[in-house]
Design a protein around this motif. Structure first.
Motif: not given
Lengths: 152, 194
Positions: B143, B152-154, B164-165, B168-169, B171-172
């Motif tokens: 976050f 970036s997420f990368k 990356i997934n 992302l998860a 962050m979600q």
């Protein structure tokens, strides 16, 4: 599009990591779904509300970092980069010295071997031959038959 | 690495301390801000910030990243993880935090959103910050790496050594938890805006 995927794409859109193909697809979803638009608004709200901290460093921070780095350098004057070639040089030197030693030993022993060869003396088998002929003579003196060691 | 960073680093190695100052200043805002979010105060953050730079420059030979900022955040991440492990159990929602006499619940309750949009937004920001302290470390880190450091997420995935997934998860989950915790404020603010 599933909510989870939509959220991921919205996050990627914000970070600028969405491919152009995905961006077009997302735009289509946003234009048709009010739920998707609501989700994007909420995400924007969170991101817009959070303010990054922009605090100044203490005025001595850089000086402290530089002095700590100088201390580290003084504590370890020879870095691994300097030590590696030094170690390689020492290893080469040791190999050369041991080769020279070996060569010297072999040349110092060679005159003995050469003289033995010219005298035709077999250094290793000579005592055995002598003892064998003594034994032959002893047997011959005990018996009447001449002793031939090859018959044994 | 950025050409400017390479030049500044080589200038510093040639004895130019000002070059180090420029480099430190260049990454001050994202890095120091991020460290502050995970520290027990300014002094603690200052100490970690210095340690990050000392380690980064000392181990520059092992540096394989494409960007200096990713390398700095990778070191900061390792340091923070070590420090968090050394610390006492994580802050609970109802117990007072180390830097405050009030629990997170008290802090959230004390921040009432006003009717004014901008002020409300600022207050929501403070409430998000307070609520974010209650997130699990990995989610909190993603976050703030995204929000504070604008990575970036990368880059975040590289720092956290995950896909990356996964980043992302995380962050979600973080956003969704914050959304649940602040659902009332969200609604109030959205209604005030309409």
């Amino acid at each position: 599009m599933k909510t989870q995927k939509l959220e991921q794409w919205l996050l990627l859109e914000q970070s600028g990591e969405l491919s152009s193909r995905q961006a077009k697809k997302l735009a289509r979803v946003l234009s048709t779904s009010s739920e998707a638009r609501k989700l994007r608004d909420e995400l924007k709200l969170v991101c817009g509300a959070v303010r990054p901290i922009d605090e100044e460093l203490s005025p001595w921070t850089v000086t402290k970092i530089a002095s700590r780095l100088r201390q580290e350098e003084r504590a370890y004057p020879l870095t691994l980069r300097a030590i590696k070639p030094l170690l390689a040089g020492i290893a080469c030197l040791m190999v050369m010295v041991s080769l020279l030693n070996f060569h010297e030993q072999s040349t110092s022993q060679s005159p003995i071997i050469a003289s033995a060869a010219t005298a035709g003396v077999d250094v290793w088998s000579d005592p055995f031959d002598e003892e064998l002929s003594n034994l032959g003579n002893l047997i011959a003196s005990l018996s009447d038959h001449p002793f031939d060691p090859m018959e044994m | 690495m950025d050409l400017d960073d390479t030049k500044l680093l080589s200038d510093y190695r040639s004895g130019d301390t000002e070059a180090l100052g420029e480099l430190v200043e260049k990454y001050r805002r994202p890095l120091f801000g991020f460290i502050l979010r995970f520290s027990e105060g300014r002094e603690d953050a200052d100490e970690v910030f210095q340690e990050v730079w000392v380690r980064a420059i000392k181990h520059m030979n092992h540096y394989r990243e494409k960007s200096l900022i990713s390398w700095l955040f990778r070191i900061a991440h390792n340091l923070m993880i070590d420090r968090i492990r050394q610390r006492k159990p994580a802050l609970s929602f109802d117990t007072p935090s180390a830097d405050s006499d009030y629990s997170l619940a008290d802090q959230l309750a004390s921040l009432q959103l006003g009717p004014d949009g901008e002020a409300g937004n600022r207050e929501l920001g403070l409430r998000i910050e307070a609520a974010a302290r209650n997130l699990p470390t990995e989610q909190r880190e993603v976050f703030w790496l995204r929000m504070q450091a604008d990575l970036s997420f990368k880059e975040i995935a590289k720092i956290q050594k995950c896909s990356i997934n996964t980043a992302l998860a995380r962050m979600q989950y973080a956003v969704s938890k914050l959304r649940n915790e602040l659902s009332t404020e969200y609604r109030d603010l959205q209604e005030a805006r309409q």
